[in-house]
Design a protein around this motif. Structure first.
Motif, short mmCIF file in Angstrom:
data_model
loop_
_atom_site.label_atom_id
_atom_site.label_comp_id
_atom_site.label_asym_id
_atom_site.label_seq_id
_atom_site.Cartn_x
_atom_site.Cartn_y
_atom_site.Cartn_z
N GLU A 158 3.24 -4.68 -18.25
CA GLU A 158 1.84 -4.68 -18.74
C GLU A 158 0.74 -5.40 -17.84
N LEU A 159 1.40 -6.53 -17.31
CA LEU A 159 0.45 -7.62 -16.50
C LEU A 159 0.31 -6.70 -15.11
N ALA A 160 1.27 -6.01 -14.50
CA ALA A 160 1.08 -5.30 -13.35
C ALA A 160 0.06 -4.28 -13.51
N ALA A 161 -0.13 -3.64 -14.60
CA ALA A 161 -0.70 -2.26 -14.95
C ALA A 161 -2.62 -3.11 -14.84
N VAL A 162 -2.73 -4.16 -14.99
CA VAL A 162 -4.06 -4.90 -14.80
C VAL A 162 -4.24 -5.48 -13.69
N GLY A 163 -3.31 -5.43 -12.71
CA GLY A 163 -3.31 -5.93 -11.41
C GLY A 163 -2.79 -7.62 -11.32
N TYR A 164 -1.91 -8.11 -12.04
CA TYR A 164 -1.16 -9.33 -11.94
C TYR A 164 0.04 -9.14 -11.30
N ALA A 165 0.48 -9.89 -10.50
CA ALA A 165 2.00 -10.14 -9.86
C ALA A 165 2.73 -11.26 -10.32
N ARG A 166 3.81 -11.13 -10.71
CA ARG A 166 4.74 -12.38 -11.23
C ARG A 166 5.23 -13.14 -9.89
N VAL A 167 5.00 -14.46 -10.22
CA VAL A 167 5.37 -15.28 -8.91
C VAL A 167 6.53 -16.04 -9.36
N LYS A 168 7.04 -16.29 -10.62
CA LYS A 168 8.21 -17.12 -11.14
C LYS A 168 8.49 -16.73 -12.57
N ARG A 169 9.59 -16.80 -12.83
CA ARG A 169 10.21 -16.59 -14.27
C ARG A 169 11.41 -17.59 -14.23
N GLU A 170 11.35 -18.30 -15.26
CA GLU A 170 12.71 -19.33 -15.46
C GLU A 170 12.75 -19.19 -17.03
N ARG A 171 14.29 -19.16 -17.42
CA ARG A 171 14.90 -19.31 -18.41
C ARG A 171 14.79 -20.93 -19.00
N ILE A 172 14.52 -21.12 -20.15
CA ILE A 172 14.57 -22.34 -20.38
C ILE A 172 15.60 -22.39 -21.79
N GLU A 173 16.61 -22.58 -21.77
CA GLU A 173 17.72 -22.45 -22.86
C GLU A 173 17.30 -23.50 -24.07
N ALA A 174 16.98 -24.62 -23.80
CA ALA A 174 16.41 -25.37 -24.88
C ALA A 174 15.37 -24.96 -25.91
N ILE A 175 14.68 -24.09 -25.40
CA ILE A 175 13.66 -23.67 -26.21
C ILE A 175 13.69 -22.08 -26.74
N ASP A 176 15.07 -21.55 -26.19
CA ASP A 176 15.41 -20.10 -26.11
C ASP A 176 14.29 -19.20 -25.95
N ALA A 177 13.71 -19.45 -24.61
CA ALA A 177 12.56 -18.83 -24.22
C ALA A 177 12.50 -18.82 -22.62
N TYR A 178 11.71 -18.09 -22.25
CA TYR A 178 11.19 -17.92 -20.74
C TYR A 178 9.95 -18.28 -20.43
N VAL A 179 9.59 -18.74 -19.19
CA VAL A 179 8.34 -19.01 -18.97
C VAL A 179 8.10 -18.20 -17.41
N ALA A 180 6.99 -17.43 -17.57
CA ALA A 180 6.72 -16.38 -16.30
C ALA A 180 5.17 -16.70 -16.05
N LEU A 181 5.15 -16.78 -14.63
CA LEU A 181 3.91 -16.96 -14.11
C LEU A 181 3.29 -15.82 -13.36
N TYR A 182 2.24 -15.56 -13.57
CA TYR A 182 1.27 -14.31 -12.81
C TYR A 182 0.16 -14.82 -12.17
N GLU A 183 -0.09 -14.05 -11.14
CA GLU A 183 -1.36 -14.30 -10.44
C GLU A 183 -2.12 -12.79 -10.01
N ALA A 184 -3.43 -12.99 -10.47
CA ALA A 184 -4.14 -11.64 -10.08
C ALA A 184 -4.19 -11.38 -8.63
N ARG A 185 -3.85 -9.90 -8.45
CA ARG A 185 -3.68 -9.60 -7.04
C ARG A 185 -4.69 -8.32 -6.87
#
Length: 249
Positions: free
Chosen positions: A208-235
């Motif tokens: 969905e983010l790529a469809a609007v011109g964002y590229a993922r630069v990082k993704r990290e799983r954080i087990e303590a909060i049962d979630a992931y963090v994903a960072l995107y830049e506009a390209r």
């Protein structure tokens, strides 16, 4: 989903208001609908989300004490590289769990804009900010499709535990893009589960983010909060709305 950040599904429109300073496996894509011949439209046409949009079942994601026990905000801010002097937006700020901690992290030289689309929620958050004397925070009332952020302003834009509630993701992301500084990043925190179960599969989020011109630069799983963090830049250039292809979950 249940979240202190949205307290509503981002699907309807609300007029903008800005409060005083003290007071967000590959997926397939569906072809876009062709523009109607000879039709004039007042607003750009965006594809609808081709997946369920989570309903709100509670006004908060979790208690602040429980989130602090897991060091949620610290873990996420560390993963995102949030630092002193940055200008950061907190989209779907809710009761302000992240807002107050972002304000402490960026410090007096930084700035935080806390956005929500519910007037009652922004009013309560503004009161909290005032009581805490956080002079580097402003509270903004946005709309479901547009967070109403200043152009070229933000180093980072946080969307925490609320992306799956966005009813018009392509329009929202399209209107969000101009708010980023060059090299600015969108920081998304969500659970790895279907949107109907109050999460977003990482591959769907990438699509969905790529469809609007964002590229993922990082993704990290954080087990303590049962979630992931994903960072995107506009390209590249921001795509024309009618050329955006909806992702299929």
């Amino acid at each position: 989903m249940s979240t202190d950040r949205g307290q509503r599904q981002r699907g309807g429109g609300i007029a903008r208001a800005v409060l005083p300073l003290v007071l967000l496996a590959a997926c397939g894509q569906a072809a876009p609908d062709p523009a109607p011949s000879g039709a004039a439209t007042a607003q750009p046409a965006f594809p609808p989300a081709s997946r369920p949009v989570a309903a709100i079942v509670s006004p908060r994601f979790s208690t602040e004490d429980r989130r602090e026990d897991a060091s949620e905000a610290k873990r996420v801010m560390d993963s995102a590289g949030t630092s002193a002097g940055m200008t950061v937006a907190d989209i779907g700020a809710g009761e302000g769990y992240y807002t107050v901690r972002l304000a402490q992290r960026v410090g007096a030289r930084g700035r935080v804009v806390a956005e929500d689309i519910m007037p009652d929620t922004t009013a309560r958050l503004a009161e909290r900010i005032s009581r805490a004397s956080l002079r580097n925070v402003a509270v903004v009332l946005g709309t479901a499709e547009d967070p109403k952020l200043g152009a070229g302003t933000f180093d980072q834009i946080y969307l925490v535990h609320m992306y799956h509630e966005i009813g018009a993701p392509y329009e929202f992301l399209w209107r969000l893009r101009p708010a980023l500084k060059p090299g600015g990043r969108v920081v998304i925190v969500d659970a790895d589960r279907p949107t109907a179960r109050h999460g977003t599969p990482p591959a769907l989020l990438d699509c969905e983010l790529a469809a609007v011109g964002y590229a993922r630069v990082k993704r990290e799983r954080i087990e303590a909060i049962d979630a992931y963090v994903a960072l995107y830049e506009a390209r590249g250039p921001r795509p024309e709305p009618r050329t955006i292809r909806a992702c299929v979950a």
